[in-house]
Write an enzyme that holds these catalytic residues in place. Structure first.
Site, PDB file in Angstrom:
ATOM      1  N   LYS A 155      18.355  48.929  10.973  1.00  0.00           N
ATOM      2  CA  LYS A 155      19.361  48.087  11.722  1.00  0.00           C
ATOM      3  C   LYS A 155      20.656  48.555  11.422  1.00  0.00           C
ATOM      4  CE  LYS A 155      21.404  43.385  12.499  1.00  0.00           C
ATOM      5  NZ  LYS A 155      21.395  41.946  12.060  1.00  0.00           N
ATOM      6  N   ASP A 191      16.623  40.037   8.309  1.00  0.00           N
ATOM      7  CA  ASP A 191      17.628  40.960   8.376  1.00  0.00           C
ATOM      8  C   ASP A 191      18.328  41.206   7.061  1.00  0.00           C
ATOM      9  OD1 ASP A 191      16.749  40.660  11.041  1.00  0.00           O
ATOM     10  OD2 ASP A 191      18.748  41.249  11.902  1.00  0.00           O
ATOM     11  N   LYS A 209      17.155  48.595  15.250  1.00  0.00           N
ATOM     12  CA  LYS A 209      17.882  47.417  15.922  1.00  0.00           C
ATOM     13  C   LYS A 209      19.574  48.025  15.834  1.00  0.00           C
ATOM     14  CE  LYS A 209      19.326  42.729  15.297  1.00  0.00           C
ATOM     15  NZ  LYS A 209      19.271  41.384  14.700  1.00  0.00           N
TER      16      LYS A 209
END
Length: 215
Positions: free
Chosen positions: A152, A89, A181
């Protein structure tokens, strides 16, 4: 709804201890979470503990500010994969995005995607709480163009977390084929379901046990 299978069970605080990491891993195995998301320091530990499990090892890159150089993000990615990470991430370069330096932002993501190619999923944290609507849209488009697997919402270390309206906007922008996400400030099953209904395909949370324990 089986929420557990799309949760990244997360421990990213700077004072996280080995004991807490091992507890996180055991909880993830017992509940079949999608992954454990840990700081790079703990990737090797998590990878060894999860080698016979379906639970993936996720870590963070350029975290939490996104202000590292691209070369640093690439090294972090390569090092994480070498240590056993299967998902990364990364934080987008927020200042460059605000300066409308889209070529830099895209290249920054693209280089991490290349470093992870075939070895790890790449999720791009755009830090929605710091962006205008136009910037959120642009960040999502650049992440998709650069070949990332997910966009995300948040690091969980800035001024806000996941909101359903942001998830809807992100989903609309990237379309059906890309992961979205939601992370940051998700504490209840009700909150998680709202985000999933808005278009999230992954949930990042440290309160995962509370989320799945609710009726």
């Amino acid at each position: 709804m089986n929420i557990a299978k799309i949760i990244d069970h997360t421990a990213l605080k700077p004072d996280t201890t080995k004991e807490q990491i091992l507890k996180l891993i055991e909880e993830a195995k017992q509940n079949n979470f999608a992954s454990v998301c840990v700081n790079p320091k703990w990737v090797k530990e998590a990878s060894c503990a999860l080698k016979d499990s379906s639970v993936k090892v996720c870590t963070v890159i350029g975290f939490p500010l996104g202000a590292n150089t691209t070369a640093t993000k690439v090294f972090e990615t390569q090092d994480a994969i070498k240590n056993g990470a299967e998902e990364v991430d990364m934080v987008v370069s927020i200042g460059e995005l605000k300066d409308k330096n889209d070529d830099y932002v895209e290249k920054d993501i693209e280089e991490v995607v290349k470093a992870a190619s075939g070895k790890a999923l790449v999720k791009v944290i755009i830090e929605t709480c710091l962006l205008t609507e136009e910037e959120k849209i642009r960040a999502c488009k650049l992440a998709k163009k650069a070949g990332a697997d997910f966009v995300k919402t948040s690091t969980g270390f800035s001024t806000g977390g996941a909101k359903a309206e942001d998830i809807k906007l992100m989903r609309k922008t990237v379309g059906a084929g890309m992961g979205v996400k939601a992370s940051g400030g998700i504490h209840t099953r009700e909150e998680a379901i709202k985000l999933i209904e808005a278009g999230a395909t992954r949930i990042g949370a440290s309160a995962s046990i509370d989320i799945i324990s609710e009726n």
